[in-house]
Structure formats: C-alpha cells, structure tokens
Design an enzyme around this catalytic site. Structure first.
Site, mmCIF file in Angstrom:
data_model
loop_
_atom_site.group_PDB
_atom_site.id
_atom_site.type_symbol
_atom_site.label_atom_id
_atom_site.label_comp_id
_atom_site.label_asym_id
_atom_site.label_seq_id
_atom_site.Cartn_x
_atom_site.Cartn_y
_atom_site.Cartn_z
ATOM 1 C CB CYS A 263 -0.956 0.005 1.187
ATOM 2 S SG CYS A 263 -0.263 0.589 2.736
ATOM 3 C CD GLU A 264 -0.721 5.500 -3.516
ATOM 4 O OE1 GLU A 264 -0.036 5.165 -4.494
ATOM 5 O OE2 GLU A 264 -1.610 6.373 -3.561
ATOM 6 C CG HIS A 265 -2.375 5.314 1.871
ATOM 7 N ND1 HIS A 265 -3.483 4.572 1.520
ATOM 8 C CD2 HIS A 265 -2.381 6.398 1.064
ATOM 9 C CE1 HIS A 265 -4.134 5.178 0.552
ATOM 10 N NE2 HIS A 265 -3.480 6.284 0.245
ATOM 11 C CG HIS A 266 -0.015 2.594 6.245
ATOM 12 N ND1 HIS A 266 -1.234 2.480 5.598
ATOM 13 C CD2 HIS A 266 -0.224 3.431 7.289
ATOM 14 C CE1 HIS A 266 -2.126 3.208 6.226
ATOM 15 N NE2 HIS A 266 -1.558 3.793 7.262
ATOM 16 C CD GLN A 304 -7.844 -4.878 -3.151
ATOM 17 O OE1 GLN A 304 -7.344 -5.021 -2.043
ATOM 18 N NE2 GLN A 304 -8.973 -5.453 -3.519
ATOM 19 C CG HIS A 332 -5.307 -3.812 2.272
ATOM 20 N ND1 HIS A 332 -4.875 -2.771 1.484
ATOM 21 C CD2 HIS A 332 -6.116 -4.553 1.486
ATOM 22 C CE1 HIS A 332 -5.403 -2.879 0.270
ATOM 23 N NE2 HIS A 332 -6.169 -3.948 0.250
ATOM 24 C CB CYS A 334 -1.719 -0.730 6.492
ATOM 25 S SG CYS A 334 -2.955 -0.591 5.210
HETATM 26 ZN ZN ZN Z 1 -1.985 1.203 4.058
#
Ligand code: ZN
Length: 371
Positions: A263-266, A304, A332, A334
């Site tokens: 995931c690009e956030h975490h 995703q 996920h 995260c």
């Molecule tokens: Zn994430």
C-alpha cells in the site's frame, strides 16, 4: 529473442568515489525501463590512461544487457544515469570522472554514433576494457575482428589491470571466476543501504549488531524486487504471446491469480487473489501472461482500486477485446497489524470495461465463474 530486441555490452568506469558510483550505476541500469541486465563483471582496478599525473586509479566493469532500445536510446539512458550520479562531461576526455557509461558493443553491428565508433576501438586495445567484457560475455564475437572477446582479452594481456572485487549480488549475477578476485563484497545500492541503516537507528536499533549487519543490503534488494514493476514494460512481459484467434468469442477467465503488493500509504503489504476475464475480438493472450501483467502493476506502491483498474486497462490496450472484467480480493496488513486491527476483513475491488458494463448477462456470468 523477439524482433526488436538486441544484446549490448556496456562498459563502466569511475575514479571518483568509485566504490559507491560503480554499484549505483549498475543498480540504475537494472532499474532502467527497456533494459534488462543479464550479467555484470567484477570490478577491476587500473591506472588512469592519459589522465593528469597523479590521477586516481579507475574501477572498471562491464554489463551485458538485453534491450528494446536502439543505440541512440540506449545511450540516452546511459547519459541519464551519468547525470544523476553527477558526471560533468567536460572537454577533457581523460579527466577524472565520477562515472562513465559507454556502449562497447551493440549486437553484431558496426557503426558510428555521433562520432563514437561502435564497437568501441578500446575493446581490442585496452586491457581495462577488454578484460571485464570477456568476463560478462566470453563467447561474444567482435563483428569486424572475428575473434571472441575472450581471445581478444587473452591476447592483449592483463597489463596493469587488477581484479579487485567480485560483486556478490546473488542471483541473477554470479561472477564467473570469483577466485580471481581478492575480495568478494556485497555492494548493491550504497545510498539506499545507508538510508535503511539510518532508519534502523531512528527506531532505536543498533545497525551493527550481528543480526542487522546485512539487513540494509537485504532490504534494498527486497525493495527493488517488490517495486520492479516500475521498470518493467508491458511490451517485455507480453512479448509475442498475443495470438490471432478468429471466431473465438467465448469469455476467457483466469482466476485465483495470487498477487502481492504494497500500500502506498504505509508501505505495508497487501495480498490476495485476482480474477481476470475478457471477451476476445480476434486476439487472445497466453494465460500465464495475465498473471505477469498483474505482477507488473502489483510490484509498485499501490492502492487496490488503482491496481484493479490498471490491470483492466492494460488488457484493453493489448487485446482491444469486447470487454474486460477484473476483481481483486485483498487483505491489507496496514489494517490487520495496526489501526482498526480488523483481522478478517478483506477488500474487494472490481473494474469492468465494455460488454461487462453494457451486458448484465456477461457480467453475471463472470461474477458466477469468478466466485
Ligand atoms: Zn496502508
């Protein structure tokens, strides 16, 4: 090898911060789009030829690559790498330099590229050029000279060239003769490894303790693999596995395709299974290629929803079918390891194109089959 791809041999040299610049250049070459590095030589040290008195010794190496680029395009990639590493091309061709990347051979062609002869004339006169080349592609034949590069290297002799270190990169590179080298070192991505080391310090760890000493190297290699989709082109994945299939009009479905992404956030993994279907319009694709296309987009920092759409759009581009449908079910980390800690939740995303939007029966057939 399909039409439009060529093998080339790149020679590299550095005599400013050479322990760092040479591995960085090789790594950047590996991550360049449309270039696949097939082999890399060890590093050889030699005195500067024609340089100013007291100029530092060079490290030289060679890389065997396979590329879809023509010589101009390949050279543009090399110049780009030089620019990132701070090379300034001045008037003096013999001045010390941070990094130098040149095409020594391009297929079995002989030509002039804006004043540069290819094959590089130094490949048959200079040991520091000929020896690394003979290590990466021993059976390569010089198109004009007729000898193999091994014969050329043997006949010129070693001169003042000393093998200093084999780069031990595990797969895909195995130095041909590591016993020739004084030292086999793990040099991979000095800058990246330095950043991982700092990260270890930031979280309160001791990067010098036994279990962590090689961690920055491992992380750099793992991250390069997990983000290799950025430097993989769809053309090279699909290669020539698109076939004409006049009259084929039944839905083609590939399901239970495992995917692993981050995931690009975490920058934490998410993973699961994908189902991909299309209604052909005269063209079909090898089934294994569908999974490879999913990998190209999964091996990046992603969300995703976008991943699902990119897979659908890629199939539209490649096959121009009547329609495409993609569903992905992902877990996920995260969400599972932190935050709401909903261990069992899975995210389902879908992307429909063409007849899968306009024809409910087609869509329902897909959803039934994909379940
Ligand atoms: Zn994430």
């Amino acid at each position: 090898m399909r039409e439009g791809t060529a093998r080339a041999i790149i020679v590299l040299g550095s005599n400013i911060e050479r322990e760092r610049n040479l591995p960085e250049a090789i790594r950047m070459l590996r991550r360049a789009e449309h270039v696949r590095v097939e082999n890399v030589s060890g590093f050889y040290e030699s005195p500067s030829v024609g340089g100013p008195a007291g100029a530092p010794d060079f490290f030289n190496a060679a890389a065997l690559v396979c590329t879809e680029l023509d010589p101009k395009g390949l050279r543009a990639v090399l110049r780009g790498i030089e620019a990132v590493l701070g090379r300034e091309r001045g008037d003096d061709p013999d001045a010390p330099r941070r990094i130098d990347l040149d095409i020594a051979y391009y297929g079995d062609s002989e030509f002039d590229l804006d004043g540069w002869r290819i094959p590089d004339p130094a490949a048959i006169t200079e040991p520091h050029v000929a020896i690394p080349i003979a290590e990466v592609a021993p059976d390569w034949v010089h198109p004009a000279d007729g000898r193999t590069v091994s014969e050329i290297a043997e006949q010129i002799g070693r001169g003042e060239v000393r093998p200093v270190m084999a780069i031990h990169l595990n797969s895909p590179y195995t130095p041909r003769a590591p016993e020739d080298f004084d030292d086999v070192v793990d040099v991979y991505a000095p800058r990246f490894e330095g950043l991982v080391r700092e990260q270890l310090v930031e979280i309160g760890e001791d990067p010098d303790r036994e279990g962590l000493v090689r961690t920055p190297l491992r992380v750099a290699k793992a991250m390069d693999f997990l983000t290799s989709g950025y430097s993989t082109s769809l053309e090279e994945v699909v290669n020539d596995a698109v076939f004409d299939a006049e009259g084929a009009d039944e839905m083609v479905l590939v399901k239970d395709i495992e995917f692993y992404s981050m995931c690009e956030h975490h920058m934490l993994p998410f993973f699961g299974k994908a189902a991909v279907a299309y209604l052909p319009k005269g063209k079909i694709i090898g089934l294994s290629k569908v999974a490879r296309i999913v990998d190209v987009f999964a091996r990046r920092l992603q969300v995703q929803e976008r991943l699902t759409n990119q897979v659908a759009d890629a199939l539209i581009d490649i096959l121009d079918p009547h329609g495409v449908a993609v569903t992905m079910q992902g877990r996920h980390l995260c969400m599972m390891m932190r935050g709401v800690q909903k261990q069992e939740s899975a995210m389902v995303t879908s992307a429909m194109r063409g007849t899968f939007i306009t024809d409910p029966r087609t869509r329902n057939e897909f959803l039934d089959l994909a379940r």
